[in-house]
Motif scaffolding. Structure first.
Motif, PDB file in Angstrom:
ATOM      1  N   UNK A   1      -0.857   0.514  -9.242  1.00  0.00           N
ATOM      2  CA  UNK A   1      -2.362   0.052  -9.462  1.00  0.00           C
ATOM      3  C   UNK A   1      -3.108   0.762  -8.494  1.00  0.00           C
ATOM      4  N   UNK A   2      -4.411   0.882  -9.074  1.00  0.00           N
ATOM      5  CA  UNK A   2      -5.313   1.635  -8.470  1.00  0.00           C
ATOM      6  C   UNK A   2      -5.753   0.742  -7.116  1.00  0.00           C
ATOM      7  N   UNK A   3      -6.059   1.282  -6.099  1.00  0.00           N
ATOM      8  CA  UNK A   3      -6.454   0.428  -5.108  1.00  0.00           C
ATOM      9  C   UNK A   3      -7.988   0.000  -5.114  1.00  0.00           C
ATOM     10  N   UNK A   4      -8.745   0.608  -5.849  1.00  0.00           N
ATOM     11  CA  UNK A   4     -10.320   0.583  -5.804  1.00  0.00           C
ATOM     12  C   UNK A   4     -10.380  -0.473  -6.888  1.00  0.00           C
TER      13      UNK A   4
ATOM     14  N   UNK B   1      -3.217   4.575  -4.145  1.00  0.00           N
ATOM     15  CA  UNK B   1      -2.423   3.530  -5.131  1.00  0.00           C
ATOM     16  C   UNK B   1      -1.743   2.708  -4.172  1.00  0.00           C
ATOM     17  N   UNK B   2      -1.601   1.398  -5.086  1.00  0.00           N
ATOM     18  CA  UNK B   2      -0.796   0.217  -4.567  1.00  0.00           C
ATOM     19  C   UNK B   2       0.454   0.266  -5.396  1.00  0.00           C
ATOM     20  N   UNK B   3       1.628  -0.492  -4.687  1.00  0.00           N
ATOM     21  CA  UNK B   3       2.798  -0.523  -5.547  1.00  0.00           C
ATOM     22  C   UNK B   3       3.148  -1.951  -5.884  1.00  0.00           C
ATOM     23  N   UNK B   4       3.431  -2.410  -6.940  1.00  0.00           N
ATOM     24  CA  UNK B   4       3.783  -3.643  -7.023  1.00  0.00           C
ATOM     25  C   UNK B   4       5.139  -3.832  -7.529  1.00  0.00           C
TER      26      UNK B   4
ATOM     27  N   UNK C   1       0.902  -1.089   0.032  1.00  0.00           N
ATOM     28  CA  UNK C   1       0.040   0.063   0.076  1.00  0.00           C
ATOM     29  C   UNK C   1       0.929   1.205   0.190  1.00  0.00           C
ATOM     30  N   UNK C   2       0.399   2.380  -0.682  1.00  0.00           N
ATOM     31  CA  UNK C   2       1.415   3.472  -0.728  1.00  0.00           C
ATOM     32  C   UNK C   2       1.393   4.024   0.447  1.00  0.00           C
ATOM     33  N   UNK C   3       0.639   3.785   1.546  1.00  0.00           N
ATOM     34  CA  UNK C   3       0.539   4.508   2.663  1.00  0.00           C
ATOM     35  C   UNK C   3       1.375   4.083   3.531  1.00  0.00           C
ATOM     36  N   UNK C   4       2.178   2.912   3.545  1.00  0.00           N
ATOM     37  CA  UNK C   4       3.291   2.293   4.291  1.00  0.00           C
ATOM     38  C   UNK C   4       4.705   2.473   3.736  1.00  0.00           C
ATOM     39  N   UNK C   5       4.762   3.324   2.777  1.00  0.00           N
ATOM     40  CA  UNK C   5       5.861   3.108   1.690  1.00  0.00           C
ATOM     41  C   UNK C   5       6.406   4.753   1.773  1.00  0.00           C
ATOM     42  N   UNK C   6       7.773   4.918   2.056  1.00  0.00           N
ATOM     43  CA  UNK C   6       8.363   6.119   1.809  1.00  0.00           C
ATOM     44  C   UNK C   6       8.603   6.409   0.496  1.00  0.00           C
TER      45      UNK C   6
ATOM     46  N   UNK D   1       4.188  11.415  -9.090  1.00  0.00           N
ATOM     47  CA  UNK D   1       2.885  11.970  -9.416  1.00  0.00           C
ATOM     48  C   UNK D   1       2.321  10.546 -10.204  1.00  0.00           C
ATOM     49  N   UNK D   2       0.910  10.522 -10.301  1.00  0.00           N
ATOM     50  CA  UNK D   2       0.287   9.246 -11.045  1.00  0.00           C
ATOM     51  C   UNK D   2      -0.249   9.834 -12.107  1.00  0.00           C
TER      52      UNK D   2
END
Lengths: 354, 429, 291
Positions: free
Chosen positions: A342-345, A268-271, A247-252, A258-259
């Motif tokens: 990726x979009x989280x939704x 966002x999600x990061x893969x 999850x973007x929220x736990x990443x520095x 920008x997306x």
């Protein structure tokens, strides 16, 4: 044996059993002589799709075009295709020769011609000395070759294969895999191949149709699927170990990130593939803190299973020298160009803007 | 078994002791096997009568055992006798006499019924019925459920054919002549009503065949039990008559079964039939048309076989049991009880005094058909019986069946039957 | 697991089945063999040893020849008929038609009825003029057939009863076998252009072969074993046209009370069944199962 394959195109295909829709709006195609794989977890509808193509089940809607002609309403025998079944479906009471020539017998091919065709595929598949045996007397690999021979003898331009390697041991699987691939190239036949094994799909196919829960998740070449997963399902299904999703929220992440398409970073999600993760992370663009859970030695690399502070499991494929200890907390990181967003939704892929 | 007997006798013995030992009647427990060979509520009536006897003789008990048809009852009784535990009394075919004598399981009733009174009782049966209970000068059995076949005819069918419903055919020629008029066909030419129906298959067929032979002035067997007269002018004529009936279209071709015959008559499939008087009650209850009964039409004159079952007393019995068994038989053949049995089933009451009872008089008035069998009695003769009866009779059955189904000619078949019978009976001469 | 049973217990356990086998199988068979060498004794005829006299009578017995012919025809007739009917019924109830549950029940019903009851039902069915068979034939304007009363039809009529009675049970075996035929084998044949009939002949029927052999063996045994319907319906008639071997033994032994000749016939039957059993084992031993 013809040397030209058939093209196949599936348009808006639907299948439902009563009120339950098992396939919806399936679209894909492959050019003559191509190798197309239907890939997905069990229950995703790939085998159903294969049965629709070969005509053993009836479609509920849409078109199946073989060489441009819609065959959706035609009986199986008129579609000019062959099929290799999962358990080979050899007739146990017939000899290998009778098995191979069964279709020719049904179509009343003259004896001499029948003999010639059987001998030719027997030679091709190295079955010459087994023709008088019954299937029960053959090994799994031999049975598999008989099943292939039975399909090839009629010279069908399109061959469907339903997980044909799943009953073989690992070594034989690799062997037959390359055999099938070389037949495809040598004879020019089109192959539609069903498997749940992503590495099989990646290694053999010209084109992969990745399916999930009755819908197509992504269509593309193996390289496209691996490098540009269209969604989180695609990213996690292709490649071993699977892509890490954070999850973007736990990443520095870098402040200038920008997306594309106006999506907020917080949505966002990061893969990141395990081989793109590295440590120490001082020079890397993205960073996350995680604690080492366990370490697997794989020969070339170590697989380090970790858990972030937020509790997300991640795997790092690590080839460096000093391996951290279990329980140690370290920072791992990766670079911009290794990041899939990726979009989280809805899980769909989008891109980073610099 | 023995223990049970002791236990049930105990209260009686005690009773006798308490009353001072004055009672002289000894207690006996009887087991009584009986068959049912007719479409009638026979079991209930038998049980009703045995219960009545038991009530009148509280010192005794009797257990009535329904043992199947005649054949099964004989087999069961013989098997029980060989196992050493026979019934004390049983109703078995009168013609099983020779078999029972050969197996040495029965007692001549004349050996225990020795008083003048007993003698008078035995003389009170119709002589025709007594004729097949004697062997070597002794009386072995007592007539009970005796029957004789009669001609049943559908009066409505006779009227429809323009025949007088009160004069049924009396001779074979009349049977053919009238039978032709009674045949009804549908639009396709298929017969929907035959002129007559004489069962020709199995033992029933052989029984009726005996009547045909008697009417031609001969007999199939004699009292010696060692002679079978299968190949005679009378038997040939009788068999040819049966063939002629179907050749002339009066009777359905092929073998005719005993069991289907009453149903076929009731359903109007045939205008007349030959069957036992034992079916009187069944026909009377179920016929939806006006029907009559006549003598069996004969070749040279009337003639009929006798049939049915007699009472036998088994050898392996105590004196008390024999005495009780004789008393039981006397009770069952007493006028009132015989009348009850006869009315319930249609069997011919075996004693003239039964016909004098008010019940029987009322019955014969209401159902005059019942009297026909009685009137026919003087022309009736004992049923075929020899030693090895089942085996010898089978030769006759085979002969009749092979001729009526077109397998061979009468002369051929009868000669073969005679040869077979002679070889079996040669041991006994 | 390897603990040995105490010798005494082992002995007791052996004695039970052995004594049952001896009392009800071996002793009667040996007894029949002995009885067949003696005459048929009664209180008026002393018993005497007659050697092979009864067997000479056997060879000269014209009726026996007819009975054996009947038995052979009966077996040859009922076996293929039972196989054909039970497969047809199994295919029907295995299909996707509606009400297959009801069909299954009604096809199986005759099997649950005792043979004597079945015989009584058919007795009425066959009754000329009044029976259902006659009424159906009359409806189509056909003449009445005296099924049980003519020598041409009586044996065939008995076969129909036997097949009607046993086919339901065989259907269950075929049903189980049909459901075990892999669907993809049929698919494979279908893809090669085989129609439903070809699929059945080329694929399904060969795979049912173990069941077919099982059914054939059972039908054969039944052909010799079941005669209740003969006793109820025809008593072997008319003119012995429907007499089977076991019925003949019953008639000779229990109706004619000729125990010696009955024993001789029994020895013959045991010999025939022995040969058939040997033949069956030979057939079953050959490869009939596919994996």
């Amino acid at each position: 044996m013809s040397n030209s394959g058939a093209s196949i195109e599936v348009k808006n295909l639907r299948k439902s059993w009563g009120a339950v829709e098992v396939l919806s709006d399936v679209n894909f195609g492959i050019e003559p002589g191509g190798f197309l794989t239907l890939l997905g977890p069990s229950g995703c509808g790939k085998s159903t799709l294969l049965r629709l193509i070969c005509g053993l089940d009836e479609v509920s809607g849409g078109q199946i075009l073989i060489n441009g002609a819609d065959v959706a309403g035609k009986p199986a025998a008129e579609r000019n295709l062959g099929m290799v079944f999962q358990n080979y479906a050899l007739f146990p009471h017939m000899t290998i020769e009778e098995n191979i020539s069964y279709g020719l017998r049904i179509r009343k091919v003259p004896k001499a011609e029948k003999k010639k065709s059987v001998d030719r595929v027997a030679e091709l598949m190295a079955l010459g000395n087994l023709l008088d045996r019954k299937p029960g007397q053959l090994s799994g690999g031999q049975q598999q070759r008989v099943a292939l021979a039975r399909v090839l003898v009629s010279g069908r331009p399109l061959v469907l294969m339903d997980e044909p390697l799943s009953n073989l041991d690992a070594k034989l699987r690799v062997e037959i895999r390359s055999e099938i691939r070389s037949l495809n190239k040598k004879l020019g036949i089109t192959i539609v191949y069903v498997t749940h094994d992503q590495s099989e799909a990646l290694s053999m196919s010209d084109r992969v149709v990745l399916m999930n829960a009755g819908v197509v998740a992504q269509v593309g070449t193996p390289k496209e699927l691996y490098e540009h997963p269209a969604n989180t399902f695609s990213a996690t299904f292709i490649g071993t170990p699977p892509t890490n999703i954070l999850d973007s929220l736990e990443v520095a992440f870098p402040a200038d990130l920008k997306i594309a398409g106006g999506l907020k970073l917080s949505e966002c999600l990061f893969g990141i593939r395990p081989e793109s993760l590295a440590f120490p992370a001082e020079d890397l663009d993205f960073k996350v803190r995680a604690r080492v859970q366990s370490i697997e030695y794989e020969g070339k690399v170590f697989l380090i299973h970790m858990r972030t502070d937020a509790g997300t499991a991640i795997v790092v494929s690590y080839s460096g020298g000093s391996v951290p200890d279990e329980g140690e907390e370290i920072t791992v990181g990766w670079n911009r160009d290794a990041t899939h967003v990726f979009s989280r939704s809805d899980g769909k892929a989008t891109t980073l803007v610099y | 078994m023995m223990r049970l007997k002791c236990a049930s006798a105990m209260p009686l013995v005690l009773g006798a002791l308490i009353s001072g030992g004055a009672a002289s009647v000894q207690a006996a427990d009887l087991e009584f096997y009986f068959p049912v060979g007719v479409n009638a509520p026979a079991v209930a009536t038998i049980e009703e009568l045995t219960n009545k006897w038991a009530a009148q003789n509280p010192q005794h008990t009797v257990k009535a055992v329904y043992a199947g048809n005649y054949e099964e009852t004989t087999t069961k009784a013989l098997t029980a006798a060989q196992a050493g535990d026979p019934p004390q009394v049983a109703v078995l075919l009168s013609i099983d006499l020779f078999t029972l004598v050969e197996e040495d399981v029965i007692l001549p009733i004349s050996d225990i019924a020795t008083t003048a009174e007993d003698q008078a009782w035995m003389d009170g049966f119709y002589p025709a019925f007594m004729s097949d209970s004697r062997f070597e000068g002794k009386t072995y059995s007592i007539p009970f459920q005796r029957s004789t076949p009669v001609l049943y005819f559908n009066k409505d069918a006779f009227r429809a054919a323009g025949l007088d419903p009160e004069t049924p055919p009396k001779t074979w020629d009349e049977m053919i002549e009238m039978g032709k008029k009674l045949v009804v066909k549908d639009d396709n030419g298929n017969v929907t009503q035959w002129g007559t129906r004489i069962p020709t298959l199995g033992l029933g067929g052989a029984w009726l065949f005996g009547g045909l032979v008697v009417s031609k002035g001969d007999v199939l067997s004699t009292e010696t039990g060692t002679e079978a007269r299968f190949d005679t002018p009378a038997t040939t004529a009788a068999l040819e008559f049966l063939v002629q009936l179907s050749d002339e279209g009066v009777m359905q071709p092929g073998g005719i079964s005993w069991g289907d015959t009453p149903k076929a008559f009731l359903e109007g499939q045939t205008a007349s039939m030959w069957t036992s008087t034992g079916n009187l009650a069944f026909i009377n209850e179920n016929a939806e048309f006006d029907w009559g009964v006549g003598f069996l039409p004969g070749g040279d004159g009337p003639g009929a076989p006798l049939g049915g079952g007699n009472f036998y007393i088994f050898k392996e019995t105590t004196d008390e049991e024999r005495e009780a068994a004789l008393d039981f038989i006397k009770f069952m053949t007493a006028p009132e009880n015989a009348a009850r049995w006869s009315i319930a089933t249609g069997y011919v009451a075996p004693r003239p005094d039964t016909w004098e009872t008010p019940e029987m008089k009322a019955y014969s008035e209401k159902l005059p058909q019942a009297l026909v069998a009685l009137d026919q009695l003087p022309y009736a003769y004992r049923e075929f019986a020899t030693f090895q009866r089942a085996k010898v009779t089978q030769y006759l059955v085979d002969a009749i069946e092979s001729v009526v189904t077109g397998g061979s000619t009468a002369a051929e078949a009868l000669a073969k039957a005679q040869e077979g019978a002679d070889s079996v009976l040669s041991d006994y001469k | 697991m390897n603990k040995r049973l105490p010798l005494g217990l082992g002995f007791v356990l052996l004695v039970m089945p052995c004594s049952l086998l001896v009392a009800f199988t071996h002793y009667p068979a040996v007894r029949a063999l002995i009885n067949s060498l003696w005459n048929n004794a009664s209180s008026r005829r002393p018993s005497k040893f007659v050697g092979i006299e009864n067997y000479e009578a056997l060879i000269a017995d014209e009726k026996l020849m007819q009975v054996l012919t009947n038995s052979g025809l009966y077996a040859l007739g009922t076996i293929p008929l039972a196989i054909f009917l039970s497969i047809s019924m199994a295919l029907l109830v295995n299909s996707k038609l509606p009400a297959t549950g009801l069909m299954r029940l009604s096809f199986f019903m005759p099997t649950m009825l005792p043979l004597v009851a079945v015989a009584n039902i058919w007795l009425f069915f066959y009754a000329p003029g009044i029976g259902l068979a006659s009424q159906i034939m009359n409806f189509f304007g056909l003449p009445t057939i005296n099924f049980l009363g003519s020598t041409e039809t009586s044996l065939a009529s008995m076969m129909v009863v036997a097949v009607w009675k046993e086919a339901g049970l065989f259907m269950i075996f075929y049903l189980a076998a049909l459901q075990a035929v892999p669907e993809n084998l049929k698919d494979a044949a279908r893809l090669e252009g085989a129609g439903p009939v070809r699929v059945f002949i080329d694929v399904v029927f060969p795979l049912l072969r173990p069941t077919t052999i099982f059914v054939a063996v059972n039908a054969l045994i039944n052909a010799f074993r079941l005669v209740d319907h003969i006793i109820v319906m025809t008593k072997g008639g008319p003119d012995n046209s429907s007499a089977l071997l076991l019925y003949y033994i019953y008639e000779v032994t229990f109706r004619q009370r000729d125990f010696a000749y009955g024993a001789t016939l029994t020895v013959l039957m045991v010999a025939i069944l022995g040969v058939l059993a040997a033949f069956q084992f030979w057939v079953l031993d050959r490869k009939t199962h596919y994996q």
